[in-house]
Design an enzyme around this catalytic site. Structure first.
Site, mmCIF file in Angstrom:
data_model
loop_
_atom_site.group_PDB
_atom_site.id
_atom_site.type_symbol
_atom_site.label_atom_id
_atom_site.label_comp_id
_atom_site.label_asym_id
_atom_site.label_seq_id
_atom_site.Cartn_x
_atom_site.Cartn_y
_atom_site.Cartn_z
ATOM 1 C CD GLU B 29 -19.723 -5.961 0.991
ATOM 2 O OE1 GLU B 29 -18.668 -6.162 1.609
ATOM 3 O OE2 GLU B 29 -19.850 -5.066 0.132
ATOM 4 C CD GLU B 61 -18.218 -2.443 -0.807
ATOM 5 O OE1 GLU B 61 -18.228 -2.349 -2.047
ATOM 6 O OE2 GLU B 61 -17.678 -3.387 -0.202
ATOM 7 C CG PHE B 84 -12.911 -3.821 7.019
ATOM 8 C CD1 PHE B 84 -12.140 -3.819 8.175
ATOM 9 C CD2 PHE B 84 -13.325 -5.040 6.497
ATOM 10 C CE1 PHE B 84 -11.781 -5.013 8.797
ATOM 11 C CE2 PHE B 84 -12.961 -6.237 7.113
ATOM 12 C CZ PHE B 84 -12.191 -6.218 8.272
ATOM 13 C CG ASP B 86 -10.081 1.165 5.496
ATOM 14 O OD1 ASP B 86 -9.008 1.745 5.610
ATOM 15 O OD2 ASP B 86 -10.594 0.491 6.416
ATOM 16 C CB ILE B 88 -17.430 4.006 3.914
ATOM 17 C CG1 ILE B 88 -18.928 4.265 3.967
ATOM 18 C CG2 ILE B 88 -16.665 5.261 4.168
ATOM 19 C CD1 ILE B 88 -19.432 4.535 5.345
ATOM 20 C CG HIS B 130 -9.062 -4.435 5.538
ATOM 21 N ND1 HIS B 130 -8.388 -4.484 4.355
ATOM 22 C CD2 HIS B 130 -10.184 -5.175 5.364
ATOM 23 C CE1 HIS B 130 -9.056 -5.244 3.486
ATOM 24 N NE2 HIS B 130 -10.155 -5.663 4.074
#
Lengths: 321, 325
Positions: B29, B61, B84, B86, B88, B130
């Site tokens: 992104e 994602e 970030f 998080d 994932i 984040h």
């Protein structure tokens, strides 16, 4: 009038899946198949029709109900049956079983036990074909249930913005496990959801291999011309329940009677005979030949050994060269 | 050698691999020409290599990683960026069920040569969505490799190794290290995954840690040296494969071990490393192993709270003094 050799091909592919699955069912009855099973019986016309429209070098992505897809794409039946029996001669060396039945060298990129996880992988494979300019097409099979997962929207969207050479093949067998699609999906068809992503879509009779094939040919041509994805919804029905212990008693009798009367093998055979592509005698000969192949594959699978216990450690990582 | 930031060293590694092998491409992104990534790591690469090879994606994602998997098994070498760490969590199926297991469950028929880059850690006051450190999730997933470079001199060689590795590599960065400068070797060099680095030699106590904690441990070691306390600092650089030998050799030398990461304590990578040392070097330990981690809470927002959350030099110093008692 359809090309006669195509009708014979469609009949052969459809019947081959049928005989393979009947053999799996028989071996299962003999307690030779560990774990669970999601039989493709009843849905043969979908895999047969789509794969007949592909060339050998094209790719497919399969599902947890994947036996039919890999057999139709040309997988070795001995290695496939051996895998279902958990043998080291299986295509996945006994590491995958029914839900991961896959043969890369005939263009099957994987069968997955996680509903809807194959769609993103098909996006990547199609992107790879586009970037490497191979002129290959990727067909991605998934069920009606998968169309309610987030990856459906993500993947259709990505395939549309990048005009990827992918064909989204929905096998709408009306049930996600035991849940009727009409309770889980507000639209009349799954195909119409593709409109939101500007992806051409069509609904076809998924019990008729010729109808599936004709839709797939249009989609393959479009993909090869660089015009992007197509979604084909194949309306079909399982002959058995969802998995090993499911007798599918939740399905109304009238509904089951209607769909099971639309037998995929009989349907394509009737068309082939009517169009004089096949005689009853030739059809019978094809059946006998395929049955012999399936019986030999079963014999091979049964005789094969299970993996040695220490093979549990193999293939976790690829060696760094 | 050239002095450069971690960010520039990382970009140089990506660029060199893209020049070396046209199968390498980046997707994620806002990584392209409009932004060059949220932390500017990929800035300029789209201009040089085109929008195809530095590919901006929708905010999807799971499908970003899945697309990388599909590309990897069909002949390309994708580097996917998740903005970030998080986030994932949204891609866990593709990371942990697909990329990690594919080679194994298909009996070695394929390998999955992909890299997933993302950034962990706090210190920027950007709160719970984040700022996490989630290395342990991936260390616990067989089939993945896990890189955690903390220095500019390592990140270039490690990203090159990750891209050339035939396995899925989770490549984790830390937001506060991007601007740290160091002398970086010139030219094409590759640091094999699985080799720790002794960042400072010492004889009294071993400190093992990742990311910002290595930097903090080095600062602490310098201070304690004034008192005659000799601290050895080990940077694992990768968690999978884990370089047990360098760690065990160090513990055998110093007899004392402090483990320090920014992760929340329960089930952190430090728990695994403590268990490894207990299994393989118990007889050499002169004191119980001490762990310094974040408390078991989500990452808070207010500076006063976040400063309490992230281990600082004071806590590292206290832990070292405690094992030396």
């Amino acid at each position: 009038m359809t090309d006669k050799s195509i009708l014979v091909d469609l009949y052969t592919r459809t019947l081959k899946i049928r005989l393979f699955e009947e053999k799996v069912w028989e071996l299962f009855g003999q307690n030779l198949v560990p774990g669970t099973l999601h039989l493709y019986l009843g849905q043969e016309a979908v895999a047969a029709g789509v794969t007949a429209a592909l060339s050998q070098s094209d790719l497919i992505q399969s599902t947890h109900r994947g036996h039919g897809h890999v057999i139709a794409k040309g997988a070795d039946m001995s290695a496939a049956l051996a895998e279902l029996l958990g043998k080291r001669t299986g295509s996945c060396k006994g590491k995958g079983g029914s839900m991961h039945i896959t043969q890369f060298d005939v263009g099957v990129l994987g069968a997955t036990g996680v509903v809807a996880s194959g769609l993103p992988i098909a996006v990547g494979a199609a992107l790879s074909c586009q970037m490497r300019k191979t002129n290959q097409v990727v067909a991605c099979f998934f069920g009606d249930g998968a169309s309610n997962n987030g990856t459906f929207g993500e993947s259709l969207n990505m395939s549309a913005i990048w005009r990827l050479p992918v064909i989204w093949v929905v096998e709408n067998n009306l049930y996600a496990m035991g849940t009727p699609i009409k309770l889980m999906c507000p639209s009349l068809t799954i195909a119409q959801r593709a409109d939101g992503y500007c992806i051409p879509n069509v609904v076809v009779d998924g019990m008729n291999a010729l109808a599936v094939y004709e839709a797939a040919v249009v989609a393959v041509d479009r993909a090869r011309r660089g015009e992007g994805p197509t979604l084909i919804e194949c309306q079909t029905y399982r002959m058995k329940g969802h998995s090993r212990f499911d007798a599918a008693k939740y399905r109304p009798k009238e509904e089951a009677d209607y769909w099971l009367s639309k037998d995929a093998v009989e349907t394509i055979k009737k068309i082939a005979v009517e169009q004089a592509a096949l005689s009853e005698k030739e059809a019978d000969k094809i059946r006998k030949t395929l049955q012999k192949e399936v019986d030999a594959a079963a014999e091979f699978a049964i005789k094969s050994e299970q993996p040695q216990p220490d093979e549990v450690f193999d293939d976790v990582y690829a060696e760094v060269s | 050698m050239t002095e450069m930031t971690y960010r520039d060293a990382l970009r140089a590694g990506l660029r060199e691999e893209m020049l070396r092998d046209n199968r390498v491409f980046l997707l994620g992104e806002d990584i392209g020409r409009n932004w060059g990534g949220a932390f500017s790591v990929t800035k300029g690469l789209a201009e040089e290599f085109g929008d195809d090879r530095v590919r901006d994606t929708p905010i999807s994602e799971n499908t970003i990683v899945g697309a990388a998997v599909g590309a990897a098994i069909t002949g390309l070498l994708p580097v996917a960026e998740i903005m970030f760490g998080d986030l994932i969590a949204l891609a866990m199926d593709q990371v942990c069920n697909q990329a990690a297991k594919m080679r194994y469950m298909f009996g070695g028929q394929t390998s999955v040569p992909l890299v997933v880059r993302t950034v962990f850690g706090g210190g920027k006051n950007i709160a719970s969505h984040h700022s996490q450190s989630l290395e342990a999730w991936f260390m616990h997933t067989p089939g993945l490799k896990v890189a955690v470079p903390a220095f500019a001199s390592d990140v270039k060689g490690l990203i090159k190794a990750a891209i050339r590795d035939p396995n899925p590599v989770m490549f984790f960065e830390h937001k506060l290290v991007y601007d740290k400068k160091e002398e970086v070797p010139d030219g094409d060099y590759v640091i094999p995954l699985g080799e720790a680095k002794v960042r400072r030699e010492g004889t009294d106590v071993t400190v093992w840690g990742t990311f910002m904690m290595v930097h903090k441990a080095l600062a602490v070691a310098q201070e304690l040296a004034k008192e005659g306390i000799s601290v050895e600092v080990i940077d694992p650089r990768t968690l999978v494969p884990l370089d047990k030998k360098t760690l065990i050799d160090s513990v055998k030398k110093t007899g004392r071990l402090v483990l320090v990461t920014e992760e929340t304590k329960t089930g952190a990578t430090t728990a695994e490393v403590a268990a490894v040392v207990q299994e393989e070097a118990f007889d050499w330990l002169d004191a119980p192993i001490k762990r310094v981690n974040a408390p078991d809470t989500p990452v808070p927002f207010a500076p006063s709270l976040e400063n309490r959350f992230i281990p600082d030099e004071k806590r590292i110093t206290e832990a070292i003094r405690e094992v030396l008692k």
